[in-house]
Design a protein around this motif. Structure first.
Motif: not given
Length: 633
Positions: A109, A166-167, A169-171
């Motif tokens: 990420s 944003e990143k 939240a998806y890590t």
């Protein structure tokens, strides 16, 4: 995620530290030399709270090629990376090396941040962005967003913070289900507190009061206090930046590269099995037994490369190899590592750990290569099965979790598949679930059956082999829980029986052959001719003509109730003991007490026999001595 570690990477003087200060308000260059030279030399850390409440720990790494070791120590704990590239210089040598390291350590990420936007024209910025896209095309950051900012004017900084949120939240978060592992990247002393170390918690949880072990030296310590970015806490979880105040250890005993863990979890080793990948940018092939610098976690050491299926590995290739490490190192399966050339120092490759404490392997062995392939890419069921058949024999579920680095869900799923195919045995012993491969259990059962058969043949009058003897002869390295689990599984299978502390084949029955029955009859005859003045046992043995079987016959006759051992050399028949008890009991009930002389007259015996007999009756709590008399107990 509630907490995430974001790190910087990039060429020296590309604005990493200025960017972090613009984001957090904190200058991570804290050393005098850093201030004087205008470059980062050591790792810097700064906290950041995003608008959604997410706590971010930012790790600022040095960009100069001379400080790659420090950079690697910082990358080791990152969840997300900001690859920083200055707009006025674009991609530079350390940009590429840092990107290689990010790729090798699989920091998947990330965000590419083009800094110093205010120093270039728009057309030039477009060219830089295109070059960046080409550079990251074949790496883990291929899909990373690219954003241009100016930390000086503030342009793009709000957008960067939003992009970070944003990143993040998806890590995926680090697992807290594993055991404590905290690589040390800094140490210092604090007045009034003593020794303090910092690091990014790789796994599990650490609490105030925990007893910990510092590896690979095996130092024992206790957690006195904890802080997460300046806040005192009682515990910290995987993924957090932690400052640990340690008791019972001196600052001089600690260094970057050590690992704080739970006692007994990790084994220091001079050998590690790995899959090694050589970068396509490596200048030349890496030959068998080449000396390299090995970076694992925050540790740096030297190692020889033992290629297991070739004489050299070419740029762009991957292969299985075993590192022969010059200083003890600790790690775990699936840990990522980086290798650099010995001299001059360049990053040339990296990969993943397969076995962190590996046995010595011979090269070009298909079985070894197949085993490593399974451990690298096998399903949970395959990995569990391999662990069970390669010398582990019986392991607990927590042991599997620690050794293989699998989640509890994966382990349970793997065991369920193996159980459905009747390939494993599951046992619960003292609350701990243990597992064994069916074929391993069968092999051990066959060996144990043969051992018990031989035992029964040599000792036909014994109930069975003592448990501890069976364990020491067949399973000397097993702990009590493991051995008891095996016995339970064997008993459930129906081929053994466990009688108190002895083990026998279920089909075995104690049975005296005609010759032994004859000898036992002769023994009783000898003892009952003068029941209260019997010959001493050695004399009985001589008269009956017994040899090595004397002890076995005596034990058997005592067990079946024919004889009673009164002292080392004095044995009475059970019939004589019962008669003596009857007479003495009746006498005491009539008279109230009985003396030694009265017992001697009552039994028409002598002091030589009566005194041991009375002491025996005292011992079994039939009588009780009061001065020079006996009463009933």
């Amino acid at each position: 995620m509630d907490y995430v570690i974001v790190g910087t990477a990039g060429h020296v003087d590309h604005g990493k530290t200025v960017l972090v200060k613009a984001l957090t308000g904190k200058d991570t260059d804290r050393l005098k030399e850093e201030k004087e030279r205008g470059i980062s030399i050591e790792l810097g850390f700064a906290p950041l709270q995003l608008h959604d409440g997410t706590n971010v720990g930012i790790v600022d790494v040095p960009g100069h090629e001379r400080f790659i070791r420090q950079m690697l120590a910082g990358v080791a704990g990152m969840d997300l990376v900001m690859l920083v590239i200055a707009a006025d210089e674009s991609v530079m040598p350390q940009t590429q090396e840092h990107l290689d390291i990010i790729d090798l350590l699989q920091v998947k990420s990330g965000i590419v941040v083009i800094t110093k936007k205010d120093l270039v024209e728009e057309e030039w910025l477009d060219l830089v962005q295109e070059e960046v896209k080409d550079v990251i095309a074949e790496t883990v950051l291929v899909d990373a967003p690219i954003i241009a900012v100016s930390a000086v004017t503030g342009e793009g900084m709000d957008e960067l913070k939003s992009l970070l949120a944003e990143k993040i939240a998806y890590t995926p978060p680090k697992s807290t289900s594993g055991k404590l592992r905290l690589p040390i990247d800094r140490k210092f002393s604090v007045t009034g507190f003593g020794t303090v170390v910092t690091g990014t918690l790789w796994g599990g949880e650490i609490k105030v009061g925990d007893q910990v072990e510092i590896m690979p030296e095996g130092l024992s310590s206790r957690v006195r206090n904890l802080q997460v970015h300046g806040d005192t806490v009682n515990s910290a979880s995987a993924g957090q930046r932690v400052a640990v105040n340690l008791a019972d250890v001196e600052l001089e005993e600690l260094h970057r590269g050590q690992m704080i863990t739970v006692p007994g979890l990790l084994t220091p080793s001079h050998r590690m099995d790995v899959q090694l990948k050589l970068l396509t940018s490596a200048a030349k092939p890496l030959k068998q037994r080449a000396r390299v610098r090995l970076y694992l976690g925050t540790a740096e050491t030297f190692a020889r490369v033992n290629l297991l299926d070739r004489e050299e590995i070419k740029p762009g290739e991957s292969c299985f190899c075993q590192f022969m490490i010059e200083e003890p190192l600790v790690g775990a399966r699936q840990d990522r590592f980086v290798v650099r050339t010995y001299s001059p120092m360049h990053t040339i490759g990296g990969g993943v750990v397969i076995d962190a404490a590996a046995p010595k392997h011979k090269r070009y062995r298909p079985r070894v290569l197949e085993s490593l392939a399974t451990r690298l890419q096998g399903t949970p069921a395959e990995l569990i099965m391999q662990t069970l058949i390669q010398g582990k024999q019986m392991v607990s579920i927590p042991q599997i979790e620690e050794e293989l680095g699998l989640s509890q869900a994966d382990i349970q799923q793997g065991i369920a598949k193996l159980d459905a195919k009747n390939r494993v045995l599951l046992q619960v012993n003292e609350g701990t679930e243990v597992i064994m491969a069916v074929n391993v259990f069968q092999k051990l059962s066959d060996d144990a059956k043969k051992l018990l058969q031989d035992f029964h043949q040599h000792y036909p009058l014994r109930v069975g082999m003592p448990k501890e003897e069976l364990r020491s002869r067949m399973f000397p390295l097993w702990k009590g829980k493991q051995f008891n689990s095996f016995l339970q599984a064997a008993a459930d299978s129906g081929w053994i029986k466990v009688i108190a502390n002895e083990v026998a084949l279920s089909s075995f029955q104690v049975q005296a052959n005609p010759e032994l029955q004859k000898q036992m009859g002769q023994i009783l005859k000898q003892l009952e001719e003068n029941p209260f003045q019997p010959p001493l046992w050695p004399e009985v043995v001589r008269q009956v003509g017994l040899n090595d079987e004397a002890v076995e016959i005596l034990s058997y006759m005592i067990r079946i109730g024919s004889l009673e051992r009164i002292s080392d050399q004095l044995v009475f028949s059970r019939k004589a003991v019962d008669e003596a008890k009857r007479r003495i009991g009746q006498y005491i009930e009539e008279k109230g007490t009985i003396s030694l002389g009265e017992v001697r007259d009552l039994l028409d015996s002598s002091r030589k026999y009566v005194l041991p007999l009375l002491e025996y009756f005292d011992q079994i709590k039939f009588t009780k001595r009061v001065q020079d008399k006996r009463i009933l107990f």
